[in-house]
Design a protein around this motif. Sequence first.
Motif, PDB file in Angstrom:
ATOM      1  N   GLN A  16     -37.614  -6.458  11.196  1.00  0.00           N
ATOM      2  CA  GLN A  16     -37.211  -5.272  11.698  1.00  0.00           C
ATOM      3  C   GLN A  16     -35.881  -4.977  11.746  1.00  0.00           C
ATOM      4  O   GLN A  16     -35.448  -3.759  11.838  1.00  0.00           O
ATOM      5  CB  GLN A  16     -37.880  -5.380  13.380  1.00  0.00           C
ATOM      6  CG  GLN A  16     -37.843  -4.271  14.155  1.00  0.00           C
ATOM      7  CD  GLN A  16     -38.333  -3.057  13.669  1.00  0.00           C
ATOM      8  OE1 GLN A  16     -39.593  -3.072  13.521  1.00  0.00           O
ATOM      9  NE2 GLN A  16     -37.609  -2.149  13.259  1.00  0.00           N
ATOM     10  N   GLN A  18     -33.568  -5.817   9.848  1.00  0.00           N
ATOM     11  CA  GLN A  18     -33.072  -5.224   8.387  1.00  0.00           C
ATOM     12  C   GLN A  18     -33.627  -3.768   8.474  1.00  0.00           C
ATOM     13  O   GLN A  18     -32.757  -2.973   7.743  1.00  0.00           O
ATOM     14  CB  GLN A  18     -33.878  -6.055   7.298  1.00  0.00           C
ATOM     15  CG  GLN A  18     -33.229  -5.440   6.021  1.00  0.00           C
ATOM     16  CD  GLN A  18     -31.822  -5.704   5.804  1.00  0.00           C
ATOM     17  OE1 GLN A  18     -31.323  -6.915   6.189  1.00  0.00           O
ATOM     18  NE2 GLN A  18     -31.219  -4.672   5.639  1.00  0.00           N
ATOM     19  N   THR A  19     -34.697  -3.410   8.886  1.00  0.00           N
ATOM     20  CA  THR A  19     -35.181  -2.084   8.750  1.00  0.00           C
ATOM     21  C   THR A  19     -34.290  -1.150   9.653  1.00  0.00           C
ATOM     22  O   THR A  19     -33.656  -0.090   9.427  1.00  0.00           O
ATOM     23  CB  THR A  19     -36.373  -1.774   9.565  1.00  0.00           C
ATOM     24  OG1 THR A  19     -37.223  -2.583   8.497  1.00  0.00           O
ATOM     25  CG2 THR A  19     -36.990  -0.259   9.449  1.00  0.00           C
ATOM     26  N   TRP A  20     -33.754  -1.488  10.872  1.00  0.00           N
ATOM     27  CA  TRP A  20     -32.923  -1.003  11.636  1.00  0.00           C
ATOM     28  C   TRP A  20     -31.492  -0.913  10.990  1.00  0.00           C
ATOM     29  O   TRP A  20     -30.852   0.132  11.044  1.00  0.00           O
ATOM     30  CB  TRP A  20     -32.771  -1.499  12.960  1.00  0.00           C
ATOM     31  CG  TRP A  20     -33.900  -1.705  13.926  1.00  0.00           C
ATOM     32  CD1 TRP A  20     -34.817  -0.452  13.913  1.00  0.00           C
ATOM     33  CD2 TRP A  20     -34.312  -2.237  14.846  1.00  0.00           C
ATOM     34  NE1 TRP A  20     -35.843  -0.770  14.973  1.00  0.00           N
ATOM     35  CE2 TRP A  20     -35.309  -1.895  15.551  1.00  0.00           C
ATOM     36  CE3 TRP A  20     -33.836  -3.630  15.528  1.00  0.00           C
ATOM     37  CZ2 TRP A  20     -36.109  -2.392  16.924  1.00  0.00           C
ATOM     38  CZ3 TRP A  20     -34.434  -4.460  16.465  1.00  0.00           C
ATOM     39  CH2 TRP A  20     -35.625  -3.776  17.007  1.00  0.00           C
ATOM     40  N   ARG A  21     -31.098  -2.018  10.317  1.00  0.00           N
ATOM     41  CA  ARG A  21     -29.725  -2.011   9.643  1.00  0.00           C
ATOM     42  C   ARG A  21     -29.516  -0.849   8.631  1.00  0.00           C
ATOM     43  O   ARG A  21     -28.690  -0.514   8.201  1.00  0.00           O
ATOM     44  CB  ARG A  21     -29.376  -3.450   9.247  1.00  0.00           C
ATOM     45  CG  ARG A  21     -29.084  -4.172  10.214  1.00  0.00           C
ATOM     46  CD  ARG A  21     -27.729  -5.226   9.544  1.00  0.00           C
ATOM     47  NE  ARG A  21     -27.254  -5.933  10.825  1.00  0.00           N
ATOM     48  CZ  ARG A  21     -27.518  -7.018  11.365  1.00  0.00           C
ATOM     49  NH1 ARG A  21     -28.706  -7.709  10.934  1.00  0.00           N
ATOM     50  NH2 ARG A  21     -27.115  -7.424  12.426  1.00  0.00           N
ATOM     51  N   ASP A  22     -30.962  -1.055   7.843  1.00  0.00           N
ATOM     52  CA  ASP A  22     -31.133   0.158   6.730  1.00  0.00           C
ATOM     53  C   ASP A  22     -30.967   1.505   7.346  1.00  0.00           C
ATOM     54  O   ASP A  22     -30.523   2.437   6.502  1.00  0.00           O
ATOM     55  CB  ASP A  22     -32.283  -0.040   5.854  1.00  0.00           C
ATOM     56  CG  ASP A  22     -32.358  -1.408   5.211  1.00  0.00           C
ATOM     57  OD1 ASP A  22     -31.266  -1.975   4.986  1.00  0.00           O
ATOM     58  OD2 ASP A  22     -33.695  -1.698   4.737  1.00  0.00           O
ATOM     59  N   GLN A  23     -31.320   1.790   8.410  1.00  0.00           N
ATOM     60  CA  GLN A  23     -31.548   3.109   8.967  1.00  0.00           C
ATOM     61  C   GLN A  23     -29.798   3.266   9.701  1.00  0.00           C
ATOM     62  O   GLN A  23     -29.647   4.330  10.404  1.00  0.00           O
ATOM     63  CB  GLN A  23     -32.254   3.238  10.268  1.00  0.00           C
ATOM     64  CG  GLN A  23     -33.718   2.997   9.680  1.00  0.00           C
ATOM     65  CD  GLN A  23     -34.882   2.864  10.863  1.00  0.00           C
ATOM     66  OE1 GLN A  23     -34.386   2.816  11.888  1.00  0.00           O
ATOM     67  NE2 GLN A  23     -35.936   3.009  10.251  1.00  0.00           N
ATOM     68  N   GLY A  24     -28.813   2.464   9.621  1.00  0.00           N
ATOM     69  CA  GLY A  24     -27.461   2.345  10.116  1.00  0.00           C
ATOM     70  C   GLY A  24     -27.477   2.359  11.761  1.00  0.00           C
ATOM     71  O   GLY A  24     -26.507   2.601  12.211  1.00  0.00           O
ATOM     72  N   GLN A  25     -28.583   1.663  12.310  1.00  0.00           N
ATOM     73  CA  GLN A  25     -28.473   1.280  13.680  1.00  0.00           C
ATOM     74  C   GLN A  25     -27.633  -0.033  14.123  1.00  0.00           C
ATOM     75  O   GLN A  25     -27.384  -0.857  13.370  1.00  0.00           O
ATOM     76  CB  GLN A  25     -30.042   0.814  14.043  1.00  0.00           C
ATOM     77  CG  GLN A  25     -30.889   1.621  13.800  1.00  0.00           C
ATOM     78  CD  GLN A  25     -30.972   3.034  14.770  1.00  0.00           C
ATOM     79  OE1 GLN A  25     -30.752   3.039  15.756  1.00  0.00           O
ATOM     80  NE2 GLN A  25     -31.279   4.073  13.935  1.00  0.00           N
ATOM     81  N   ASP A  53     -27.378   0.746  19.153  1.00  0.00           N
ATOM     82  CA  ASP A  53     -28.603   1.538  19.226  1.00  0.00           C
ATOM     83  C   ASP A  53     -30.027   0.843  19.493  1.00  0.00           C
ATOM     84  O   ASP A  53     -30.922   1.248  19.931  1.00  0.00           O
ATOM     85  CB  ASP A  53     -28.506   1.967  17.779  1.00  0.00           C
ATOM     86  CG  ASP A  53     -27.512   2.747  17.178  1.00  0.00           C
ATOM     87  OD1 ASP A  53     -27.524   4.049  18.106  1.00  0.00           O
ATOM     88  OD2 ASP A  53     -26.833   2.580  16.295  1.00  0.00           O
ATOM     89  N   LYS A  54     -29.989  -0.559  19.269  1.00  0.00           N
ATOM     90  CA  LYS A  54     -31.093  -1.287  19.431  1.00  0.00           C
ATOM     91  C   LYS A  54     -30.832  -2.513  20.349  1.00  0.00           C
ATOM     92  O   LYS A  54     -29.730  -3.442  19.886  1.00  0.00           O
ATOM     93  CB  LYS A  54     -31.827  -1.825  18.094  1.00  0.00           C
ATOM     94  CG  LYS A  54     -32.371  -0.592  17.268  1.00  0.00           C
ATOM     95  CD  LYS A  54     -33.429   0.054  18.024  1.00  0.00           C
ATOM     96  CE  LYS A  54     -33.875   1.280  17.100  1.00  0.00           C
ATOM     97  NZ  LYS A  54     -34.925   1.929  17.559  1.00  0.00           N
TER      98      LYS A  54
END
Length: 163
Positions: A16, A18-25, A53-54
């Motif tokens: 999860q 990694q997904t957030w990082r890929d979104q620039g979070q 952001d998270k």
Amino acid sequence: MNSKDKIYTLPQLLEQVQTWRDQGQIIVFTNGCFDLLHLGHVDYLEKARQLGDKLILGLNTDASISRIKGPSRPLQDEMSRARVMASLLFVDAVVLFNEDTPLELIEAIQPDILVKGDDYAVAQIVGHEVVQARGGAVKTVPLVKGYSTTNIVKKIENNCNLN
């Protein structure tokens, strides 16, 4: 979203993140026991979440709390505490850890921002070196004075002793 959906194992959380990082979070991490949720916790976690952001919350397991605070703690079991914390709208993920400190979690997650209350100096915050070494920030947020689980427990015990 169901609060159960925000409680992760570490491998699930890393996916999860990694997904957030890929979104620039921007990933914020904090940790604690959160045995009895009170105003001080809510205020602290809101402030922590505003830094990014998270917000990921590392939550001590029952065994970890017993080692740190003694055999009478925790007051609530780890899954109860995890569900309560996950139900907060400003907490994006909860992950349990069994160690006495969250260092291994911090090393695995590599948060952008590590947060604790202002009762800590940055140099005292477990994992500060890990976060700073990769260019992240370590921050403290002001705590609401007079609120602690220990104080609540003492007040309850005192009231029970009066009866």
